[in-house]
Design an enzyme around this catalytic site. Structure first.
Site: not given
Ligand code: 3HC
Length: 307
Positions: A130, A164
């Site tokens: 990251s 990444h």
């Molecule tokens: N793994 C796989 N799929 C997942 C998951 C996981 N851990 N968590 C949620 N999902 C899927 C669900 O199964 C669902 O799929 P579907 O549309 O087929 O049903 C979809 O994502 C939407 O999930 P939910 O309806 O349960 O919940 P939300 O609509 O609230 O979405 C989220 C969840 C996609 C995690 C959303 O809240 C989001 O986009 N959050 C922001 C995430 C983000 O910013 N990520 C980047 C982080 S920074 C990073 O990774 C960089 C690193 O270097 C730190």
């Protein structure tokens, strides 16, 4: 069905079966349709990750996103390597290894040295780091006694690249591609083609601490933690402000829990040490929470409590 060859990549090794490694294995097997060798020291981690993957595949089938046969084929493409029997040697015949272990530069440098000794001379060695310098990781692949500027030395380091992915990998559409000073054009092209085959959009960043993504995201998260620390608002209201006021899918504190507070702290330390800029100094509250082993969602407690 024969596995596709994506810019010379027929088989991928994934090192680390945590939330990122699992996601990378998932998109490699389901989207890029390549055989995946998955390796992790912890048998418990592998087993819980595979259970989660089975649930994800079943969910995608039940929602009509993929056919049952595609889910079965994807699952069959994943082979777990036994750490005690194979170790990193198990990656010998892969064309690309993607490392997704914790954010620790010494650990990554040691692993990349072992990977470079194990794999064939065409194999790409990618890190999902990251924030850690890809140039420093690449330098670790050069055998002792070999000059970094010699043709032999360059042949090792030029195959290292940053790839990444974002959490959750199956959902997030981006991969950030980072070239070390040593990375060759051919390595970059092959890595970019592979990320595209995994269904991702690709952006490129120079090899600076945190790249583009975390150099921007981490001060934002840290500012939210300091806002909480100063008692300006409750954690719920801080998150609600960003969610409803700025249409972020998650508030910054919820997002920090989701990424892992130890990962956030490690990235912030890399940013602070790498730049000397006080805007990246981690908040005391974040440090204390990591001291307390309140690591966010994965540990059941962070800014919020989880089942
Ligand atoms: N793994 C796989 N799929 C997942 C998951 C996981 N851990 N968590 C949620 N999902 C899927 C669900 O199964 C669902 O799929 P579907 O549309 O087929 O049903 C979809 O994502 C939407 O999930 P939910 O309806 O349960 O919940 P939300 O609509 O609230 O979405 C989220 C969840 C996609 C995690 C959303 O809240 C989001 O986009 N959050 C922001 C995430 C983000 O910013 N990520 C980047 C982080 S920074 C990073 O990774 C960089 C690193 O270097 C730190």
């Amino acid at each position: 069905m024969a596995a596709p060859i994506i810019h010379g990549v027929r088989t991928v090794g994934v090192l680390g079966a945590g939330q990122m490694g699992l996601g990378i294995a998932y998109v490699s097997a389901l989207r890029a349709k390549v055989p995946v060798l998955l390796l992790d020291k912890s048998k418990e981690q592998v087993s819980s990750s595979l259970k989660f993957m089975d649930k994800l595949l079943a969910k995608d089938v039940s929602k009509g996103k993929i056919q049952d046969i595609e889910a079965k084929e994807a699952r069959d493409r994943i082979t777990v390597l036994d750490y005690d029997t194979h170790g990193i040697e198990g990656f010998r015949d892969t064309d690309m290894v993607i490392e997704a272990v914790s954010e620790n530069i010494q650990l990554k440098r040691t692993l990349f040295k072992s990977i470079s000794e194990a794999v064939n001379p065409d194999c790409i060695m990618a890190s999902n780091t990251s924030s850690i310098s890809i140039t420093k990781i690449a330098a670790a692949t050069i055998p002792e006694g070999v000059s970094a500027s010699s043709e032999q030395g360059r042949k090792y380091a030029e195959r290292v690249v940053g790839l990444h992915f974002f959490n959750p990998v199956p959902v997030m559409k981006l991969v950030e591609l980072i070239a070390a000073l040593q990375t060759s054009q051919s390595t970059l092209e092959r890595a970019r083609a592979f990320a595209s085959a995994c269904g991702k959009e690709v952006t490129t960043s120079k090899d600076v601490p945190g790249f583009v993504s975390n150099a921007v995201l981490m001060p934002f998260i840290n500012e939210a933690i300091m806002t909480l620390e100063k008692g300006v608002a409750t954690k719920e209201d801080i998150d609600k402000t960003l969610k409803l006021g700025m249409a972020h899918p998650m508030g910054p504190l919820q997002l920090a829990d989701f990424i892992g507070l130890d990962t956030c702290l490690a990235i912030q330390q890399t940013l602070y040490q790498g730049t000397g800029d006080s805007k990246y100094r981690p908040s005391v509250l974040l440090e204390r929470m990591v001291d307390a082993k309140w690591l966010g969602k994965k540990s059941g407690k962070g800014f919020y409590d989880y089942d």
